[in-house]
Design an enzyme around this catalytic site. Structure first.
Site, PDB file in Angstrom:
ATOM      1  CB  ALA A   1      -0.940   0.016   1.215  1.00 36.92           C
TER       2      ALA A   1
ATOM      3  CG  HIS B   1      18.585   8.877 -33.343  1.00 32.68           C
ATOM      4  ND1 HIS B   1      17.626   8.918 -34.320  1.00 32.68           N
ATOM      5  CD2 HIS B   1      18.184   9.766 -32.404  1.00 32.68           C
ATOM      6  CE1 HIS B   1      16.695   9.803 -33.997  1.00 32.68           C
ATOM      7  NE2 HIS B   1      17.019  10.324 -32.853  1.00 32.68           N
TER       8      HIS B   1
END
Length: 402
Positions: A8, A311
């Site tokens: 939780a 890239h």
């Protein structure tokens, strides 16, 4: 038998990764912490009660009402008031005996089986620095004399690692447990009271235990999993001019183009695009739909689903969030010039990571501008963008998504 898993908490120490997901959904080699924990429990329990709170709907949506042979039940902890308060939400739902586990640690299944076969006990492990944990003082036979949460005095190096075999009597003890200085009801206080009333043992963990306290621990977990649990197999469309060395998993639908070099151990999920002319180095995991493109190099890093280094990127010892796009030429530095251990800011305090190499921790949806350079150990919050040529020498934070 049943188990309660405490899932939780908000986990601010693992920001920015847990700004957009609960910690139990952080990935380790293609699946979540919670999924691996449930697998470890499959031979031991037939029902797990998941105590959820922060972004709990994400856990419900991911797992539903069953995981393999285990029934799943959900209890909501509306206010996150500590581990004891979490367990208290399960009163009236448990068998007379049950396990309780932290939802963000990875435990060896053999240790969990040993724990399930005891009367009243908890797993413990000798550690170099026990201050971040509770620590035990025990008799020679392992019977617990005292348990102190996050102690200031180091009287033992036997750490409490958050896995217990308890019984229904713990609920009355939790009802009467004091509120800690942090304003929480601590499970460890109730365990200490239990140990005064009846024999309670610290059971030494013999197998692995991997806690995820900070973001960089995710790199440790993935490294361990790749070393011990990787099942190499190659799917997808792999160019004959690609090179694959060592143990590697490549998922269905992934394309590896010419000039790609992949060195295992490595795990690459489904529907990824790799290459051309890129280098994926050992101890890298890529989630679903990731991109490592032309002239990019990735070393010992974790990419969440849809992360892209398309890239001329270098990504080393980093965690790259879901849907991140690294602009052309974005570089993560992962080593200080003096080669000292890298420190990273956590909740306003510089924390020694203990790592000589650590790159960036990048939240979901970040887009970097071309030629962005990121200092070691820096973090970018979800949705952040950087300008072309930016130098990230400190964390870039924005408001919490909530």
């Amino acid at each position: 038998m049943q188990a309660i898993i405490m899932a939780a908490g908000r986990s601010t120490r693992t920001y920015p990764l847990t700004l957009t997901r609960p910690k139990p959904l952080l990935p380790v080699m293609g699946d979540s912490l919670l999924a691996w924990q449930l697998r470890a429990l499959c031979p031991i329990v037939d029902e797990v009660i998941l105590v959820v709170g922060y972004r709990g709907a994400m856990i419900r949506d991911r797992f539903g009402d069953r995981f393999d042979t285990i029934r799943l039940r959900y209890v909501e902890q509306v206010e996150q008031r500590g581990t004891g308060h979490a367990v208290l939400q399960c009163r009236g739902l448990t068998d007379p005996d049950f396990l309780v586990l932290n939802g963000d640690d990875l435990y060896d299944p053999a240790d969990l089986r040993r724990l399930a076969g005891t009367e009243r006990a908890a797993l413990a492990r000798e550690v170099a620095d026990p201050r971040p944990y509770g620590i035990y003082e025990t008799e020679p036979d392992g019977r617990v004399l005292r348990l102190v949460e996050k102690p200031t005095e180091i009287f033992s190096r036997l750490a409490n690692i958050g896995a217990y075999r308890l019984g229904a009597e713990i609920f009355d003890l939790l009802e009467h447990a004091p509120v800690s200085p942090r304003g929480e009801i601590e499970l460890t206080d109730a365990v200490q009271s239990l140990a005064r009333q009846r024999p309670f043992y610290a059971l030494p963990a013999e197998g692995y235990w991997i806690p995820i306290g900070y973001p960089w621990h995710l790199l440790d977990a993935n490294r361990f999993w790749l070393d011990h649990f990787l099942e190499p197999s190659i799917h997808g469309d792999i160019s004959p001019r690609a090179e694959i060395h060592g143990p590697v998993y490549i998922g269905p639908g992934t394309v590896a183009r010419a000039g790609t070099v992949i060195e295992g151990p490595a795990w690459i999920g489904p529907d990824c695009r790799i290459g051309p002319n890129c280098w994926i180095r050992p101890y890298t995991t890529l989630g679903r739909g990731c991109v490592v493109g032309h002239a990019s190099e990735v070393k010992e890093s974790v990419f969440l689903d849809g992360a892209r280094a398309p890239h001329q990127n270098y990504v080393g010892d980093s965690i790259v969030g879901e849907g991140v796009n690294l602009g052309c030429g974005t570089i993560t530095a992962n080593l200080r010039h003096d080669e000292a251990a890298i420190r990273s800011m956590v909740q306003g305090t510089l924390v020694d990571t203990g790592r000589k190499k650590l790159g960036a921790v990048i939240g979901d949806g970040v887009h970097t501008g071309i030629n962005t350079s990121i200092y070691p150990g820096r973090k970018l919050w979800p949705g952040v963008t950087t300008s072309p040529g930016a130098v990230v020498d400190r964390d870039i934070q924005v408001s919490d998504p909530d």
